[in-house]
Design a protein around this motif. Structure first.
Motif, PDB file in Angstrom:
ATOM      1  N   SER A   1     -89.219  27.526  70.209  1.00 12.04           N
ATOM      2  CA  SER A   1     -90.072  26.515  69.595  1.00 12.04           C
ATOM      3  C   SER A   1     -89.609  25.117  69.977  1.00 12.04           C
ATOM      4  O   SER A   1     -88.417  24.821  69.976  1.00 12.04           O
ATOM      5  CB  SER A   1     -90.031  26.669  68.067  1.00 12.04           C
TER       6      SER A   1
ATOM      7  N   PRO B   1     -89.242  20.956  69.539  1.00 10.87           N
ATOM      8  CA  PRO B   1     -89.172  19.988  68.439  1.00 10.87           C
ATOM      9  C   PRO B   1     -90.536  19.375  68.166  1.00 10.87           C
ATOM     10  O   PRO B   1     -91.328  19.154  69.088  1.00 10.87           O
ATOM     11  CB  PRO B   1     -88.170  18.951  68.963  1.00 10.87           C
ATOM     12  N   ASN B   2     -90.816  19.066  66.905  1.00  6.28           N
ATOM     13  CA  ASN B   2     -92.164  18.631  66.523  1.00  6.28           C
ATOM     14  C   ASN B   2     -92.170  17.322  65.744  1.00  6.28           C
ATOM     15  O   ASN B   2     -93.080  17.072  64.953  1.00  6.28           O
ATOM     16  CB  ASN B   2     -92.851  19.722  65.691  1.00  6.28           C
TER      17      ASN B   2
ATOM     18  N   ILE C   1     -88.099  27.951  61.929  1.00  7.92           N
ATOM     19  CA  ILE C   1     -88.210  26.614  62.491  1.00  7.92           C
ATOM     20  C   ILE C   1     -87.998  26.636  63.999  1.00  7.92           C
ATOM     21  O   ILE C   1     -88.724  25.985  64.760  1.00  7.92           O
ATOM     22  CB  ILE C   1     -87.198  25.665  61.809  1.00  7.92           C
ATOM     23  N   SER C   2     -87.014  27.394  64.448  1.00  5.27           N
ATOM     24  CA  SER C   2     -86.653  27.402  65.871  1.00  5.27           C
ATOM     25  C   SER C   2     -87.450  28.415  66.678  1.00  5.27           C
ATOM     26  O   SER C   2     -87.210  28.574  67.878  1.00  5.27           O
ATOM     27  CB  SER C   2     -85.161  27.700  66.021  1.00  5.27           C
TER      28      SER C   2
ATOM     29  N   ASP D   1     -82.438  17.774  68.650  1.00  3.98           N
ATOM     30  CA  ASP D   1     -83.785  18.334  68.528  1.00  3.98           C
ATOM     31  C   ASP D   1     -84.176  18.330  67.055  1.00  3.98           C
ATOM     32  O   ASP D   1     -83.520  18.976  66.230  1.00  3.98           O
ATOM     33  CB  ASP D   1     -83.826  19.762  69.082  1.00  3.98           C
TER      34      ASP D   1
ATOM     35  N   TYR E   1     -86.984  18.869  63.959  1.00  3.45           N
ATOM     36  CA  TYR E   1     -88.163  19.627  63.548  1.00  3.45           C
ATOM     37  C   TYR E   1     -88.583  19.215  62.139  1.00  3.45           C
ATOM     38  O   TYR E   1     -87.741  19.060  61.250  1.00  3.45           O
ATOM     39  CB  TYR E   1     -87.869  21.131  63.531  1.00  3.45           C
TER      40      TYR E   1
ATOM     41  N   CYS F   1     -90.117  20.422  58.755  1.00  7.85           N
ATOM     42  CA  CYS F   1     -90.334  21.661  58.007  1.00  7.85           C
ATOM     43  C   CYS F   1     -91.091  21.339  56.720  1.00  7.85           C
ATOM     44  O   CYS F   1     -90.552  20.680  55.820  1.00  7.85           O
ATOM     45  CB  CYS F   1     -89.005  22.328  57.662  1.00  7.85           C
TER      46      CYS F   1
END
Length: 338
Positions: free
Chosen positions: A2, A4-5, A78-79, A248, A250, A252
């Motif tokens: 996944s 990073p967002n 998440i990952s 990285d 993310y 959540c």
């Protein structure tokens, strides 16, 4: 894997009521390992470690083990299922260290993914399972003490997770990690920030949660073990000589408010994790450090939980996967570095 967002705006599902369904469903899951019988310390109805008693403010009882198992599941959601972000797949790692291994889900899964590697997990509490893959071993140890492993760079990869609030001197710990890596080896810290965000500004209405995070920050600082370490990790690693550092990040979600199916699942687990984290993160610090009575602490935590259960705020927490490499041309031994 996944990606990073951090720059993605998470769409809101206006049809989701984010009821207690997900918390009740997840709470009924048995995700804990049985712990060995030990001489533990008991306080306010929770069990704490006995080795270096009082140095770590979170409990180690079965309730906490359930939370840690659920947190491990959340990190994998998440990952995208990955146990690490550091690029060690092609390096054939032979020796891996997991500091603060807790209930050891991460270490045991790494032992299965890397059967050629010797996996070592250390923790203040002996709550790891009696059974484990043959290439996985556990030791009671304090990561903040002088490490007793052989000098000269003995590990290909060192991992830590969710250690905020448990370490007094991060630069010293990172220095020891650097010294115990082989040239070319990687260190990775997986941490989450101690405050909430939103894309639509609704986090500004989460006053009880915001106040809780601020009070935890004050308590951690007063206790000598800071909470707000995730955004600082990359800088600290650079100061210790690590190269090729990546942070990285993310988002959540907290709750099932996201429109995207994957984020919705992540948010429902995230909500349960945060709800279950309120007491273990707060109780000892509030009563030992901030002068709360047990009843005052419970009343404070009840307000935080009530706000977390609300459907009105579209909150998320930022998770950081920070990793860096000891340069190949640095062959300084531990004795030379000291």
């Amino acid at each position: 894997m996944s990606k990073p967002n951090l720059d993605e705006r998470i769409q809101i599902d206006t049809s989701d009521d984010d009821s207690l369904f997900e918390t009740q469903t997840l709470a009924g899951s048995n995700l804990s390992f049985a712990s060995s019988v030990r001489d533990y310390s008991y306080e306010n109805g929770r069990r704490y470690h006995a080795y270096r008693n009082g140095q770590y403010p979170l409990p180690n009882d079965e309730e906490e083990q359930d939370r840690l198992a659920l947190l491990h599941h959340l990190f994998k959601l998440i990952s995208g299922g990955d146990l690490h972000r550091a690029p060690i797949h092609s390096s054939d790692p032979r020796r891996i260290l997991d500091i603060g291994t807790g209930t050891a889900e991460w270490a045991m899964e790494m032992a299965e993914d890397y059967p050629q590697a010797d996996i070592i997990g250390t923790d203040l509490s002996p709550i790891q399972p009696n059974w484990a893959p043959p290439n996985c071993r556990f030791f009671v140890d304090d990561a903040e003490s002088d490490w007793t492993f052989s000098s000269g760079g003995s590990f290909d990869y060192i991992h830590s997770r969710s250690m905020s609030g448990g370490i007094e001197d991060w630069p010293r710990l990172l220095k020891q990690a650097y010294q115990h890596l082989k040239p070319g080896g990687w260190f990775e810290a997986q941490e989450f920030e101690g405050w909430v965000h939103s894309d639509d500004g609704s986090h500004e209405c989460a006053t009880a949660i915001t106040s809780w995070h601020e009070l935890l920050g004050q308590a951690g600082k007063k206790f000598g073990k800071p909470m707000d370490i995730a955004p600082k990790m990359a800088r600290w690693m650079a100061e210790q000589g690590f190269a090729n550092i990546s942070d990285d990040i993310y988002k959540c979600p907290i709750g099932g408010w996201a429109k995207n199916r994957r984020y919705k699942e992540m948010g429902r687990v995230g909500k349960m994790v945060v709800l279950e984290a309120v007491e273990p993160y707060s109780l000892a610090l509030f009563t030992r450090v901030m002068g709360f009575s047990y009843q005052e602490a419970q009343e404070y935590m009840d307000k935080v939980r009530a706000e977390l259960l609300s459907n009105k705020n579209h909150l998320y927490v930022r998770f950081h996967f920070v990793y860096g490499q000891r340069p190949f041309d640095d062959e300084t031994t531990d004795s030379e570095a000291s």
